[in-house]
Motif scaffolding. Sequence first.
Motif, mmCIF file in Angstrom:
data_model
loop_
_atom_site.group_PDB
_atom_site.id
_atom_site.type_symbol
_atom_site.label_atom_id
_atom_site.label_comp_id
_atom_site.label_asym_id
_atom_site.label_seq_id
_atom_site.Cartn_x
_atom_site.Cartn_y
_atom_site.Cartn_z
ATOM 1 N N CYS A 18 7.224 7.423 -3.779
ATOM 2 C CA CYS A 18 6.629 7.207 -2.457
ATOM 3 C C CYS A 18 6.856 5.768 -2.013
ATOM 4 C CB CYS A 18 5.133 7.490 -2.497
ATOM 5 S SG CYS A 18 4.743 9.227 -2.709
ATOM 6 N N PRO A 19 7.191 5.576 -0.766
ATOM 7 C CA PRO A 19 7.351 4.198 -0.276
ATOM 8 C C PRO A 19 6.014 3.470 -0.234
ATOM 9 C CG PRO A 19 8.028 5.816 1.391
ATOM 10 C CD PRO A 19 7.479 6.575 0.243
ATOM 11 N N TRP A 63 0.831 -1.203 0.000
ATOM 12 C CA TRP A 63 0.000 0.000 0.000
ATOM 13 C C TRP A 63 0.867 1.255 0.000
ATOM 14 C CZ3 TRP A 63 -5.513 0.187 1.122
ATOM 15 C CH2 TRP A 63 -6.107 -1.085 1.155
ATOM 16 N N LEU A 64 0.392 2.269 -0.686
ATOM 17 C CA LEU A 64 1.061 3.560 -0.777
ATOM 18 C C LEU A 64 1.152 4.226 0.591
ATOM 19 C CD1 LEU A 64 2.106 5.944 -2.538
ATOM 20 C CD2 LEU A 64 -0.278 6.660 -2.736
ATOM 21 N N ASP A 65 2.342 4.786 0.901
ATOM 22 C CA ASP A 65 2.529 5.558 2.133
ATOM 23 C C ASP A 65 3.402 6.766 1.796
ATOM 24 O OD1 ASP A 65 2.902 6.592 4.629
ATOM 25 O OD2 ASP A 65 4.104 4.921 5.380
ATOM 26 N N CYS A 66 2.776 7.856 1.360
ATOM 27 C CA CYS A 66 3.514 9.064 0.983
ATOM 28 C C CYS A 66 3.815 9.964 2.179
ATOM 29 C CB CYS A 66 2.740 9.855 -0.079
ATOM 30 S SG CYS A 66 3.042 9.258 -1.752
ATOM 31 N N MET A 104 5.120 -6.350 -9.062
ATOM 32 C CA MET A 104 6.065 -5.307 -8.658
ATOM 33 C C MET A 104 5.635 -4.693 -7.337
ATOM 34 S SD MET A 104 6.971 -3.177 -12.140
ATOM 35 C CE MET A 104 6.900 -1.680 -11.204
ATOM 36 N N GLU A 105 6.592 -4.532 -6.447
ATOM 37 C CA GLU A 105 6.373 -3.755 -5.239
ATOM 38 C C GLU A 105 6.797 -2.334 -5.587
ATOM 39 O OE1 GLU A 105 8.669 -5.621 -2.201
ATOM 40 O OE2 GLU A 105 7.502 -7.468 -2.290
ATOM 41 N N ARG A 106 5.824 -1.474 -5.763
ATOM 42 C CA ARG A 106 6.134 -0.114 -6.185
ATOM 43 C C ARG A 106 6.908 0.642 -5.117
ATOM 44 N NH1 ARG A 106 0.074 1.109 -7.562
ATOM 45 N NH2 ARG A 106 -0.134 -0.504 -5.997
ATOM 46 N N GLY A 107 7.377 1.830 -5.457
ATOM 47 C CA GLY A 107 8.149 2.656 -4.536
ATOM 48 C C GLY A 107 9.588 2.748 -4.982
ATOM 49 N N PRO A 108 10.421 3.497 -4.254
ATOM 50 C CA PRO A 108 11.806 3.729 -4.670
ATOM 51 C C PRO A 108 12.640 2.461 -4.784
ATOM 52 C CG PRO A 108 11.204 5.156 -2.824
ATOM 53 C CD PRO A 108 10.072 4.217 -3.035
ATOM 54 N N LEU A 127 2.422 15.235 -7.387
ATOM 55 C CA LEU A 127 3.079 14.179 -8.139
ATOM 56 C C LEU A 127 2.093 13.497 -9.084
ATOM 57 C CD1 LEU A 127 5.066 12.501 -5.224
ATOM 58 C CD2 LEU A 127 5.907 14.201 -6.864
ATOM 59 N N THR A 128 2.582 13.091 -10.248
ATOM 60 C CA THR A 128 1.769 12.296 -11.156
ATOM 61 C C THR A 128 1.707 10.879 -10.603
ATOM 62 O OG1 THR A 128 3.623 11.535 -12.504
ATOM 63 C CG2 THR A 128 2.617 13.663 -13.118
ATOM 64 N N PRO A 129 0.738 10.061 -11.050
ATOM 65 C CA PRO A 129 0.721 8.668 -10.571
ATOM 66 C C PRO A 129 2.042 7.947 -10.833
ATOM 67 C CG PRO A 129 -1.342 9.199 -11.652
ATOM 68 C CD PRO A 129 -0.422 10.387 -11.864
ATOM 69 N N GLU A 130 2.645 8.174 -11.998
ATOM 70 C CA GLU A 130 3.914 7.509 -12.306
ATOM 71 C C GLU A 130 5.006 7.917 -11.326
ATOM 72 O OE1 GLU A 130 1.990 9.015 -14.554
ATOM 73 O OE2 GLU A 130 1.408 7.409 -15.916
ATOM 74 N N GLN A 131 5.027 9.206 -10.928
ATOM 75 C CA GLN A 131 6.015 9.658 -9.949
ATOM 76 C C GLN A 131 5.741 9.056 -8.572
ATOM 77 O OE1 GLN A 131 5.264 13.834 -10.665
ATOM 78 N NE2 GLN A 131 7.322 14.121 -11.539
ATOM 79 N N ILE A 132 4.472 8.999 -8.205
ATOM 80 C CA ILE A 132 4.108 8.422 -6.910
ATOM 81 C C ILE A 132 4.583 6.975 -6.838
ATOM 82 C CG2 ILE A 132 2.150 7.622 -5.520
ATOM 83 C CD1 ILE A 132 0.680 10.194 -6.428
ATOM 84 N N TRP A 133 4.383 6.227 -7.924
ATOM 85 C CA TRP A 133 4.719 4.803 -7.909
ATOM 86 C C TRP A 133 6.205 4.557 -7.694
ATOM 87 C CZ3 TRP A 133 1.630 4.233 -13.016
ATOM 88 C CH2 TRP A 133 0.262 4.309 -12.734
#
Length: 195
Positions: free
Chosen positions: A107-108, A86-89, A180-184, A98-104
Amino acid sequence: MHYCSCFQLCPPSQHLDNAEIYDNDFIDPQYILSKNWSTSTLQAQQTIIEWANEVSNMGPWTVMNKSVTPSSGDKHHYMSWAPYWWLDCSKANNQMELTPEQIWVMCPYVSRDSQFDPDVWTLINDIGTFGDMSDAILYSSLAWAINGNTSYVDNVAKWIKTWFLDSDTLMNPNLNYAQMERGPTGQVGTHTGIL
């Protein structure tokens, strides 16, 4: 992911919007090809043919149709999101929108075991597309076994060729970006993507 069988069928429209999940019922292909069915399955057979007709104009499906590109930059890669992340910005330094692509990628994401992130289904990725194609192949193959109409198997061949063989639309032969586990730190797939 959706699973159906000759005995527990769900219509293609339910699959496409991820509304229902049914148990697997694995049937011996020899039983299907023998056509030695009870008359009690006539209604199910007709339903299978109707659904095969319904999906016949929906394909072909391809990994190229997704709206998001994997971090490789190559849409030929199969891509799906890890469903329990889950997204945690809250810890991201996002002074700008941020755009969705940047968030993905910025953001951790945090693991919430057994809590399925509904965002996974709202983003266009390959898991639903492949599931829809698989359902279409199942219904069309069964419809061909029922009535022998070769247009069903012609569709199956076209869909498989588009997904796996045609150079413009084929899926690369790996699952490097599956679940994929999104985030940095999560721009590659995980071992669970093979499941």
